[in-house]
Motif scaffolding. Structure first.
Motif, PDB file in Angstrom:
ATOM      1  N   THR A 198       0.840  -1.190   0.000  1.00  0.00           N
ATOM      2  CA  THR A 198       0.000   0.000   0.000  1.00  0.00           C
ATOM      3  C   THR A 198       0.882   1.249   0.000  1.00  0.00           C
ATOM      4  N   THR A 199       0.335   2.349  -0.502  1.00  0.00           N
ATOM      5  CA  THR A 199       1.077   3.595  -0.569  1.00  0.00           C
ATOM      6  C   THR A 199       0.225   4.748  -0.050  1.00  0.00           C
ATOM      7  N   ARG A 200       0.902   5.784   0.414  1.00  0.00           N
ATOM      8  CA  ARG A 200       0.220   7.006   0.858  1.00  0.00           C
ATOM      9  C   ARG A 200       1.100   8.196   0.519  1.00  0.00           C
ATOM     10  N   GLN A 201       0.500   9.243  -0.030  1.00  0.00           N
ATOM     11  CA  GLN A 201       1.245  10.452  -0.355  1.00  0.00           C
ATOM     12  C   GLN A 201       1.404  11.311   0.910  1.00  0.00           C
ATOM     13  N   VAL A 202       2.613  11.773   1.140  1.00  0.00           N
ATOM     14  CA  VAL A 202       2.947  12.590   2.307  1.00  0.00           C
ATOM     15  C   VAL A 202       3.556  13.895   1.808  1.00  0.00           C
ATOM     16  N   GLY A 203       3.051  15.014   2.254  1.00  0.00           N
ATOM     17  CA  GLY A 203       3.564  16.296   1.783  1.00  0.00           C
ATOM     18  C   GLY A 203       5.054  16.455   2.052  1.00  0.00           C
ATOM     19  N   TRP A 204       5.792  16.906   1.041  1.00  0.00           N
ATOM     20  CA  TRP A 204       7.235  17.135   1.169  1.00  0.00           C
ATOM     21  C   TRP A 204       7.562  18.436   0.446  1.00  0.00           C
ATOM     22  N   ARG A 205       7.618  19.533   1.218  1.00  0.00           N
ATOM     23  CA  ARG A 205       7.865  20.854   0.633  1.00  0.00           C
ATOM     24  C   ARG A 205       8.835  21.632   1.514  1.00  0.00           C
ATOM     25  N   PRO A 206      10.079  21.184   1.588  1.00  0.00           N
ATOM     26  CA  PRO A 206      11.044  21.883   2.444  1.00  0.00           C
ATOM     27  C   PRO A 206      11.280  23.326   2.035  1.00  0.00           C
ATOM     28  N   ARG A 207      11.114  23.638   0.753  1.00  0.00           N
ATOM     29  CA  ARG A 207      11.371  25.007   0.315  1.00  0.00           C
ATOM     30  C   ARG A 207      10.415  26.003   0.952  1.00  0.00           C
ATOM     31  N   SER A 208       9.221  25.547   1.333  1.00  0.00           N
ATOM     32  CA  SER A 208       8.271  26.439   1.996  1.00  0.00           C
ATOM     33  C   SER A 208       8.745  26.817   3.392  1.00  0.00           C
ATOM     34  N   GLU A 209       9.710  26.079   3.912  1.00  0.00           N
ATOM     35  CA  GLU A 209      10.274  26.366   5.236  1.00  0.00           C
ATOM     36  C   GLU A 209      11.694  26.937   5.134  1.00  0.00           C
ATOM     37  N   GLY A 210      12.069  27.368   3.940  1.00  0.00           N
ATOM     38  CA  GLY A 210      13.398  27.945   3.756  1.00  0.00           C
ATOM     39  C   GLY A 210      14.500  26.912   3.748  1.00  0.00           C
ATOM     40  N   LEU A 211      14.148  25.667   3.417  1.00  0.00           N
ATOM     41  CA  LEU A 211      15.110  24.575   3.396  1.00  0.00           C
ATOM     42  C   LEU A 211      15.258  24.018   1.988  1.00  0.00           C
ATOM     43  N   GLU A 212      16.338  23.303   1.762  1.00  0.00           N
ATOM     44  CA  GLU A 212      16.606  22.684   0.472  1.00  0.00           C
ATOM     45  C   GLU A 212      17.087  21.258   0.716  1.00  0.00           C
ATOM     46  N   LEU A 213      16.613  20.337  -0.120  1.00  0.00           N
ATOM     47  CA  LEU A 213      17.181  18.997  -0.101  1.00  0.00           C
ATOM     48  C   LEU A 213      18.314  18.974  -1.116  1.00  0.00           C
ATOM     49  N   LEU A 214      19.531  18.900  -0.608  1.00  0.00           N
ATOM     50  CA  LEU A 214      20.711  18.878  -1.452  1.00  0.00           C
ATOM     51  C   LEU A 214      21.091  17.426  -1.716  1.00  0.00           C
ATOM     52  N   VAL A 215      21.201  17.053  -2.979  1.00  0.00           N
ATOM     53  CA  VAL A 215      21.622  15.702  -3.343  1.00  0.00           C
ATOM     54  C   VAL A 215      23.029  15.788  -3.913  1.00  0.00           C
ATOM     55  N   VAL A 216      23.940  15.044  -3.313  1.00  0.00           N
ATOM     56  CA  VAL A 216      25.330  15.049  -3.745  1.00  0.00           C
ATOM     57  C   VAL A 216      25.685  13.669  -4.282  1.00  0.00           C
TER      58      VAL A 216
END
Length: 384
Positions: A198-216
């Protein structure tokens, strides 16, 4: 210096790819993924929380009037050609086995396929731990279904792509990558419960909190078809068998002392604690507690480094540099033994942290790492 890895413009990529075929049915894109948390838990019937990336693999397809499947790539010189009825385990090698495997799996599921010409263009960094293989296999699946005029449904395509990767390409993944690529949604992470799929969508919007997900992308290449991934899976199966359980999803920390084997104890401790960390990250997101999310990321990396033993010096260096530079937390992502790190960082510190990582790599004599933008993006789709 770290190198920015651009996903490319989807419409421009699709237009160029379609021009390589005389009468294309369409062009289809499937994204790579970043797993926010829940590593090596999928094949243990556990929980995972990936997002789809803007970086995708594109597949253009045209029908043929015979039973041949031809596969070409913008990134490769050679074209692979095979008769559809001849595809079986061991008949196609290399990257083309992923594409041929989809045709085999769809036919095994009872679907009629025409002969096809496929041309693919990959924009997910290879060996990065961002699932370029799932992007390839899922874009090919959508393309083949369009050419055949069938719509098995996304859940059935997850099954088909898993079979293709395990039985034809020889990479026994647990299904996280294919599920994320096919079911991802913009602005959301996908909570997957592999006990019942089973799957469920979970909100993921770090930019709205002044954050960034950096992928290296460390450029330390890894592969799901090598022995490290398989041996960890075998360890987990052995631990579950020793505990008398169907999977390690049923295990608890109280079970560890019953294992009587230090390596299996550590493997099990990672899986049990990692499943719990997924739950805690989801709860933290629902409370907008981003500091807690970051702390759980860092805890996850320590578990993968020490208990599951799938990290490497490049991954550890990025995590340490990011945390020292002000990240809320960081962890390796993907199957391990190389690949990529994710770091949850203040948006105004992202460029500085990326620069510090590049400097650390240069000082160690390592190739310059790649840095990817990572907004949660749409899953596999036809490009208009």
């Amino acid at each position: 210096m770290a190198e920015h890895v651009d996903p490319g413009d989807p419409n421009e990529v699709a237009k160029a790819l379609a021009s390589r075929l005389a009468d294309p049915v369409g062009v289809f894109a499937a994204p790579g993924r970043v797993n926010l948390i829940g590593e090596h838990t999928d094949y243990n019937a556990g929980l995972c929380l990936p997002i789809a990336l803007p970086h995708a693999t594109y597949a253009a397809v045209a029908r043929r009037d015979d039973d041949l499947l031809t596969v070409a790539s913008v990134q490769q010189d050679a074209r692979v050609e095979v008769r559809l009825p001849d595809i079986a385990p061991g008949t196609v090698d290399g990257w083309a086995s992923y594409v041929a495997g989809v045709a085999w799996a769809l036919r095994e599921a009872g679907h009629e396929l025409p002969g096809m010409d496929l041309v693919v263009d990959g924009h997910v960094p290879l060996g990065s731990g961002l699932s370029s293989s799932a992007a390839l296999i899922c874009s090919a699946a959508l393309a083949m279904c369009a050419a055949a005029g069938i719509d098995p449904g996304r859940d059935a395509l997850v099954d088909a792509t898993m079979r293709a990767e395990a039985e034809i390409a020889g990479a026994p993944t647990g299904g996280l990558d294919q599920t994320a690529s096919l079911l991802g949604r913009e602005g959301h992470a996908l909570l997957i419960d592999f006990r019942d799929r089973t799957t469920r969508q979970v909100g993921w919007r770090p930019r709205s909190e002044g954050l960034e997900l950096l992928v290296v992308d460390t450029r330390a290449a890894h592969s799901h078809s090598d022995g490290g991934y398989r041996s960890r899976r075998e360890d987990c199966e052995a631990a579950a068998h020793r505990l008398g359980l169907a999977t390690l999803r049923e295990a608890t920390l109280a079970d560890l002392d019953r294992l009587g084997d230090d390596r299996l104890l550590r493997r099990t401790r990672h899986v049990v604690s990692e499943i719990e960390r997924v739950r805690q990250v989801v709860a933290a997101l629902e409370q907008d507690d981003w500091s807690r999310v970051g702390a759980l990321f860092t805890e996850s990396h320590a578990s993968m480094r020490d208990d599951f033993e799938i990290s490497c010096p490049e991954l550890d260096e990025v995590v340490a540099t990011a945390v020292d530079g002000g990240a809320l937390g960081a962890r390796m992502t993907g199957g391990g033994f190389g690949g990529s790190v994710i770091a949850l960082v203040p948006a105004d510190a992202a460029a500085s942290i990326a620069e510090q990582v590049g400097e650390r790599f240069a000082a160690r004599g390592w190739p310059a790492p790649g840095v990817l933008p990572a907004p949660a993006s749409a899953g596999a789709h036809e490009v208009a």
